[in-house]
Design a protein around this motif. Structure first.
Motif, PDB file in Angstrom:
ATOM      1  N   PRO A  10      10.982  -8.587   4.148  1.00  0.00           N
ATOM      2  CA  PRO A  10       9.914  -9.470   3.675  1.00  0.00           C
ATOM      3  C   PRO A  10      10.100 -10.856   4.276  1.00  0.00           C
ATOM      4  O   PRO A  10      11.229 -11.321   4.443  1.00  0.00           O
ATOM      5  N   LEU A  14       4.429 -14.505   8.667  1.00  0.00           N
ATOM      6  CA  LEU A  14       4.586 -13.507   9.738  1.00  0.00           C
ATOM      7  C   LEU A  14       4.731 -14.128  11.114  1.00  0.00           C
ATOM      8  O   LEU A  14       5.620 -13.762  11.879  1.00  0.00           O
ATOM      9  N   ASP A  34      -4.585  -5.061   8.370  1.00  0.00           N
ATOM     10  CA  ASP A  34      -4.847  -5.966   7.240  1.00  0.00           C
ATOM     11  C   ASP A  34      -4.039  -7.259   7.322  1.00  0.00           C
ATOM     12  O   ASP A  34      -4.116  -8.116   6.445  1.00  0.00           O
ATOM     13  N   SER A  36      -0.861  -7.712   6.979  1.00  0.00           N
ATOM     14  CA  SER A  36       0.225  -7.808   6.007  1.00  0.00           C
ATOM     15  C   SER A  36       1.597  -7.527   6.603  1.00  0.00           C
ATOM     16  O   SER A  36       2.614  -7.762   5.960  1.00  0.00           O
ATOM     17  N   SER A  37       1.630  -7.007   7.831  1.00  0.00           N
ATOM     18  CA  SER A  37       2.918  -6.699   8.448  1.00  0.00           C
ATOM     19  C   SER A  37       2.793  -6.758   9.966  1.00  0.00           C
ATOM     20  O   SER A  37       1.701  -6.808  10.513  1.00  0.00           O
ATOM     21  N   HIS A  51       7.101  -7.979   6.894  1.00  0.00           N
ATOM     22  CA  HIS A  51       6.042  -7.806   5.893  1.00  0.00           C
ATOM     23  C   HIS A  51       5.896  -9.079   5.078  1.00  0.00           C
ATOM     24  O   HIS A  51       6.903  -9.691   4.711  1.00  0.00           O
ATOM     25  N   ILE A  52       4.660  -9.445   4.742  1.00  0.00           N
ATOM     26  CA  ILE A  52       4.512 -10.489   3.737  1.00  0.00           C
ATOM     27  C   ILE A  52       5.057  -9.908   2.437  1.00  0.00           C
ATOM     28  O   ILE A  52       5.123  -8.691   2.263  1.00  0.00           O
ATOM     29  N   SER A  54       4.143  -9.499  -0.663  1.00  0.00           N
ATOM     30  CA  SER A  54       3.370  -8.553  -1.480  1.00  0.00           C
ATOM     31  C   SER A  54       3.308  -7.171  -0.833  1.00  0.00           C
ATOM     32  O   SER A  54       3.362  -6.153  -1.527  1.00  0.00           O
ATOM     33  N   SER A  55       3.233  -7.131   0.480  1.00  0.00           N
ATOM     34  CA  SER A  55       3.235  -5.854   1.194  1.00  0.00           C
ATOM     35  C   SER A  55       4.581  -5.162   1.040  1.00  0.00           C
ATOM     36  O   SER A  55       4.657  -3.965   0.758  1.00  0.00           O
TER      37      SER A  55
END
Length: 129
Positions: A10, A14, A34, A36-37, A51-52, A54-55
């Motif tokens: 995490p 990013l 999306d 997120s990663s 990954h952020i 939340s992801s």
């Protein structure tokens, strides 16, 4: 048999994390649709998935570890020489990471570590052959 290693971490940002890891030798940038990663490559058998938070939490089903107070894992990667170990850690420190002191030499193993921008602990090591 060849096995590919996927290191999943995490991160807070990013693009900033990707730039840090590119500065120490990871390549590429394959963001998820999306956003997120992102996947970076060290070589044919080692990939880094950023990954952020939340992801990452969605994959693990638990809260992201607070790296300012605990460690969940130390990522260790082999290098071809002592000089490469020093070069990689020095590059990480120059890019904003935190070097974790001088190298440790046991005669059979030389190792140095650093923490990345998000506090994840890494070590590069060279095994005397």
């Amino acid at each position: 048999m060849s096995i590919t290693t996927f290191i999943n971490l995490p991160v807070r940002d990013l693009s900033t994390a990707a730039e840090f890891f590119r500065s120490i030798g990871f390549t590429g940038e394959q963001p998820a649709p999306d956003g997120s990663s992102m996947m970076l490559n060290l070589n044919e058998t080692t990939q880094l998935m950023l990954h952020i938070a939340s992801s990452f939490a969605g994959y693990t089903g638990v809260a992201v570890t607070d790296t300012s107070t605990s460690r969940e894992v130390i990522v260790g990667l082999a290098a071809e020489s002592r000089e490469q170990v020093d070069d990689l850690v020095d590059r990480a420190a120059a890019a904003g990471g935190t070097a974790l002191g001088p190298g440790q030499d046991t005669g059979q193993l030389y190792m140095r570590g650093f923490r990345d921008l998000d506090g994840h602990q890494w070590s590069f090591l060279h095994l005397a052959g």
